[in-house]
Design an enzyme around this catalytic site. Structure first.
Site, mmCIF file in Angstrom:
data_model
loop_
_atom_site.group_PDB
_atom_site.id
_atom_site.type_symbol
_atom_site.label_atom_id
_atom_site.label_comp_id
_atom_site.label_asym_id
_atom_site.label_seq_id
_atom_site.Cartn_x
_atom_site.Cartn_y
_atom_site.Cartn_z
ATOM 1 N N ASP A 481 0.863 -1.192 0.000
ATOM 2 C CA ASP A 481 0.000 0.000 0.000
ATOM 3 C C ASP A 481 0.903 1.248 0.000
ATOM 4 O O ASP A 481 2.127 1.141 0.149
ATOM 5 C CB ASP A 481 -0.865 -0.060 1.275
ATOM 6 C CG ASP A 481 -1.923 1.036 1.348
ATOM 7 O OD1 ASP A 481 -2.318 1.565 0.294
ATOM 8 O OD2 ASP A 481 -2.358 1.349 2.475
ATOM 9 N N GLU A 484 2.657 5.127 -3.944
ATOM 10 C CA GLU A 484 2.631 6.096 -5.069
ATOM 11 C C GLU A 484 3.940 6.845 -5.207
ATOM 12 O O GLU A 484 4.259 7.242 -6.327
ATOM 13 C CB GLU A 484 1.464 7.073 -4.861
ATOM 14 C CG GLU A 484 0.106 6.417 -4.926
ATOM 15 C CD GLU A 484 -0.210 5.500 -3.756
ATOM 16 O OE1 GLU A 484 0.331 5.754 -2.653
ATOM 17 O OE2 GLU A 484 -0.940 4.527 -3.937
ATOM 18 N N ASP A 557 -9.067 3.815 -1.915
ATOM 19 C CA ASP A 557 -10.059 4.240 -0.919
ATOM 20 C C ASP A 557 -11.337 4.778 -1.528
ATOM 21 O O ASP A 557 -11.536 5.989 -1.617
ATOM 22 C CB ASP A 557 -9.429 5.300 -0.007
ATOM 23 C CG ASP A 557 -8.237 4.733 0.750
ATOM 24 O OD1 ASP A 557 -8.114 3.497 0.827
ATOM 25 O OD2 ASP A 557 -7.435 5.533 1.263
HETATM 26 O O1 MIG Z 1 -4.473 6.138 4.257
HETATM 27 O O2 MIG Z 1 -3.292 0.872 5.783
HETATM 28 O O3 MIG Z 1 -5.974 2.276 0.664
HETATM 29 O O4 MIG Z 1 -6.844 0.045 2.050
HETATM 30 O O5 MIG Z 1 -6.613 0.068 4.849
HETATM 31 C C1 MIG Z 1 -4.828 4.915 4.801
HETATM 32 C C2 MIG Z 1 -4.448 1.584 6.051
HETATM 33 C C3 MIG Z 1 -3.759 3.877 4.534
HETATM 34 C C4 MIG Z 1 -4.887 3.077 2.616
HETATM 35 C C5 MIG Z 1 -5.386 1.893 1.884
HETATM 36 C C6 MIG Z 1 -6.369 1.160 2.748
HETATM 37 C C7 MIG Z 1 -5.688 0.733 4.024
HETATM 38 C C8 MIG Z 1 -5.166 1.962 4.754
HETATM 39 N N1 MIG Z 1 -4.273 2.721 3.891
#
Ligand code: MIG
Length: 884
Positions: A481, A484, A557
């Site tokens: 995650d 980017e 999200d």
């Molecule tokens: O800004 O890891 O898209 O699926 O649960 C939140 C916590 C950070 C973003 C991901 C989301 C995940 C969350 N992450």
């Protein structure tokens, strides 16, 4: 901003046709800018399989410009282009087989690509070729050659204050160490007014005209609570645009990883009919034309023109360049249960047990960032997860898996081994002053691994070794995650463009590749920890062209609102068209709390999409599927079980995606390329070539308008087996229990006869076939089977690929690929033939070499469905069923 000052008109570039050279590899020549006199080198390649490549770089740049590495799976195989003609101002090139002709016009410089006399695309016909040559910084510029002086004057005069050497962005100062370096050009797509692709945006499937608004932006960003219908880029980018018209599909793949904008404008132009008489020449007809202007902040122009001519050819061409979808382990096609966060070991066990108690299948439970010791990835919270191995052993006994999150930001903490090692080895991205770049993320002050460095990727992959990653076992898989990369308090919540990577490349050059590289390294790590034996599963949020080789992506999200359920369909279709078949959206919507009806509808939709995961935000209420009352639980159970029953078909589709680059989820127009009424359909889609799915995305819907395309097609209700009376747009009644799914006549779908607790529990469950007859009373289909988890299908050819043909009342099962072999004791138990005209008198089945036996059957006259039972025909044997 600088490029936008250049308006359509006569290009300032001229080709110097005296400079033309040609070889087996390419044709090269130079072009010159009339005012700056800067020379650019143009290279044109023909690549095997109807692909053309155009590269434009500076003839003698001050320093090498960034050329995207690691995205193309290999150096493409070129074919010689022949110079068929060269005369005053025109250079004509033709392909080996003569099907394609490229015409280079010298003044103004312009390239036109024709297929059998039809102009398909042209480049720079609007004169928007733009190329900022690298210059010495103003401070150490000394007047030298006249050209150079003229060039810098030109820029000084025209582009003062346009952020050439530095630019302010809010409180951020972006210092451009190498000055301006942007590139851009326009393409005209002749005869096309339908264009698709360039994910990721929360937008319609059909790309919109951008003339009076924002351009589509490709710049990977973490945008929490992103709006719908917005052209700002989110999370991932694939710079591939597809154009479709009834007899042809083409693609433009713009290989550039810096921030990119795409402007689209569709119009009608007058086409002259070729004719000799003067009266006839006046005859014109309006044909559509789409102009696509690409603008990138940096790099070179490197563009691949995919000439199709069919949509499937175009998919293959893109896969030939960037690879196909990795074959997912079977478990990852099951249902995934995620939440931010499943709190501790007890919680994990309880949720796992909940699925059994409610008789709902699932394969994977997920742990989000709170499972770690203070967001130090590869570690466990010592209180909440005291014995992660034991927890995994428990899940393993239940034949289930665990996925944990591993983000790219590394907590600055000298006692954290990963940080200390990376710091010591110099593995972090640097800031412009050469210090480790520091940003803030979940772990507080953090550094960011430089995945663009192959040595870092290797080291990172090694972190997944069982002995290094303490508490991990072979049922643990990974979720990347925030890649980017997301940098809290960073410019646009990402890394500053003047940060510095491996080989001194600035972040601006590689930005859109960051997530691609992290997933690449993670997948490699999972393969390596199994000594090359097991297929990895890695979900990534950020992606680029080619990410399909490393696993799955999801749309980030989203919000628990109906509009987000709806937009997820075109978003997933767009990602699928861009080569990434394994994609999904958070079921239920990540942010907020869905009303039960929305949650139910989302499960029904997700069950028919490639990656199927329920997920929710920290602030959202618990959302396990049994928390919404008995009736809703029952409907969700039914939806998930339906998914599991359908897995043989889905897995076969993934095999096709893996071997033949066919998208699993596809827009209608891909299957019905000549039917213009399908070109803008975006809320229904085909799953493979056999199933048409129209998720219900409206609250309290009583009916859904479904387009069943093709007057010569027959469609059947997938569950009631009834033949649909009409084609065209139908009002289909719906209840909360069902979503409209139709099987196309002429197809055979393999299914399991029932669902189990997880995919691994279902290995021995028998199969059934749904044979849907077309107007000729024929049907064909396939089934792919292997062990579901290893690379033996590849290295040892351990797989079965079966083919089913229904023709003249005989259903045959035969081998579709003799090179594969796989032992299974599984059988076909049932066959259902839809649209079978009359009650049979007797039915027999015979396996090759075995004797004929009579088959019990029932025939439903009302719906013309024939059901054959108790078949016990081996999956791996050739057999025949004759209906008399
Ligand atoms: O800004 O890891 O898209 O699926 O649960 C939140 C916590 C950070 C973003 C991901 C989301 C995940 C969350 N992450």
């Amino acid at each position: 901003r600088r490029q936008k000052l250049l308006c359509p008109g006569k290009s300032s570039y001229q080709a110097l046709l005296d400079s033309v050279t040609s070889s087996d590899e390419n044709v090269k020549f130079q072009i010159i800018h009339e005012e700056t006199k800067v020379l650019l080198q143009v290279e044109i390649y023909e690549i095997e399989g109807n692909i053309f490549r155009l590269k434009i770089d500076e003839a003698s740049p001050l320093r090498a410009r960034y050329k995207v590495p690691d995205v193309l799976i290999k150096e493409p195989t070129t074919q010689r282009l022949f110079i068929s003609h060269k005369e005053a101002g025109i250079l004509a090139l033709s392909s080996v087989n003569g099907d394609y002709k490229l015409q280079v016009r010298a003044n103004p410089f312009q390239v036109e690509l024709q297929s059998k006399g039809e102009t398909v695309m042209s480049m720079n016909s609007n004169g928007l070729l733009y190329f900022e040559h690298l210059q010495p910084p103003p401070s150490d510029r000394k007047p030298t050659a006249q050209n150079e002086e003229a060039a810098s004057d030109y820029f000084k005069e025209k582009q003062e204050d346009l952020g050439l050497w530095q630019e302010k962005f809010g409180s951020f100062l972006d210092i451009k160490a190498h000055g301006p370096s942007s590139v851009g050009v326009d393409f005209s797509l002749h005869g096309y007014d339908h264009v698709y692709g360039i994910p990721q945006h929360t937008e319609t499937l059909l790309l919109k005209n951008t003339s009076d608004g924002d351009a589509y932006r490709l710049y990977n960003l973490d945008i929490f609570g992103h709006k719908i219908h917005d052209k700002i880029g989110i999370y991932g980018s694939v710079p591939l645009l597809l154009a479709h018209k009834p007899n042809r599909t083409s693609g433009v793949f713009w290989l550039n990883s810096s921030e990119t904008l795409v402007d689209i404008s569709t119009k009608a132009v007058a086409e002259h009919m070729s004719s000799t008489s003067a009266a006839e020449t006046a005859k014109q007809r309006a044909v559509p034309l789409t102009d696509v202007r690409w603008m990138s902040e940096s790099g070179i122009i490197d563009v691949f023109l995919l000439m199709g001519p069919t949509a499937f050819d175009t998919f293959k061409q893109f896969a030939q360049l960037t690879g196909t979808q990795a074959l997912p382990p079977l478990f990852s096609l099951g249902y995934h249960q995620c939440r931010w966060n499943y709190e501790d070991e007890q919680d994990v066990k309880a949720v796992d047990a909940g699925f059994d108690a409610h008789d709902i299948p699932y394969d994977v439970i997920w742990l989000d960032i709170e499972h770690t010791d203070g967001k130090r990835y590869f570690t466990w919270d010592k209180k909440k997860f005291q014995n992660p191995r034991k927890m995994q052993e428990h899940l393993k006994k239940k034949k289930r898996k665990l996925v944990v999150i591993v983000d790219p930001h590394i907590k600055i903490d000298p006692t954290y081994t990963l940080y200390a090692q990376a710091k010591d080895k110099g593995y972090f991205v640097k800031d412009r002053n050469g210090q480790d770049f520091e940003g803030i993320c979940w772990s507080g002050s953090s550094c960011y691994l430089d995945f663009t460095n192959p040595e870092v990727r290797k080291w990172y992959a090694d972190q997944f070794a069982f002995k290094t990653y303490k508490g991990s076992t072979n049922i643990l898989f990974v979720w990347n995650d925030m890649n980017e990369p997301s940098v809290f308090k960073g410019a646009e919540l990402t890394m500053q463009k003047d940060a510095v990577h491996y080989n001194n490349w600035e972040h601006r050059e590689v930005h859109n590749l960051y997530g691609f590289y992290q997933q690449m390294a993670t997948a490699e790590g999972l393969i390596r920890r199994s000594s090359g034996k097991e297929r990895p599963f890695v979900l990534t949020r950020s992606f680029f062209a080619g990410s399909q080789k490393y696993g799955a992506v999801w749309t980030g999200d989203n919000t628990a609102e109906w509009s987000y359920l709806k937009i997820s369909i075109p978003m997933l279709l767009t990602i699928s068209l861009a080569g990434i078949s394994f994609c999904g959206a958070d079921v239920g919507g990540f942010i907020g709390d869905p009303e039960p009806e929305l949650l139910v509808r989302w499960y029904q939709a997700g069950a028919y999409q490639p990656f199927f995961r329920g997920h929710s935000n920290m602030e959202s209420k618990r959302r396990e599927p049994w928390l919404f009352g008995e009736k809703n639980t029952q409907i969700i159970r039914k939806a998930i079980r339906e998914r599991y029953v359908l897995l043989p078909y889905l897995y076969t589709l993934f095999y096709r995606a893996h071997t033949a680059a066919e998208p699993v989820m596809r827009p209608l127009w891909v299957e019905f390329p000549g039917k213009t009424e399908t070109f803008d359909v975006e809320y229904e889609y085909m799953l493979g070539n056999a199933l048409l799915v129209h998720p219900v995305t409206e609250k309290e819907a009583k009916t859904v308008s479904v387009l069943l395309p093709g007057s010569e097609e027959i469609w059947y209700d997938f569950r009631k087996f009834k033949r649909m009376e009409d084609a065209g747009t139908l009002k289909i009644p719906v209840t909360l229990e069902n979503l409209p799914v139709f099987q196309r006549g002429g197809t055979v779908i393999p299914l399991k006869t029932t669902a189990g607790k997880s995919t691994e529990w279902m290995i021995d469950i028998s199969y059934e076939l749904h044979v849907a007859l077309d107007t000729e009373a024929c049907a064909v289909g396939e089934l792919y089977i292997d062990d579901g988890h290893s690379f033996q299908y590849l290295h040892k050819k351990q797989f079965l690929y079966r083919k089913f043909t229904f023709h003249k009342n005989i259903l045959t099962s035969s081998c579709a690929d003799e090179s594969g072999q796989y032992q299974t004791s599984c059988v076909f138990e049932r066959v259902i033939v839809l649209g079978f005209g009359k009650q049979p008198t007797f039915v027999t089945a015979s396996s090759k070499g075995g004797k004929e036996k009579e088959v019990v059957f029932t025939y439903d006259t009302k719906i013309s469905a024939l059901m054959l039972g108790n078949l016990a025909l081996s999956v791996d044997a050739d057999w025949q069923i004759c209906i008399n």
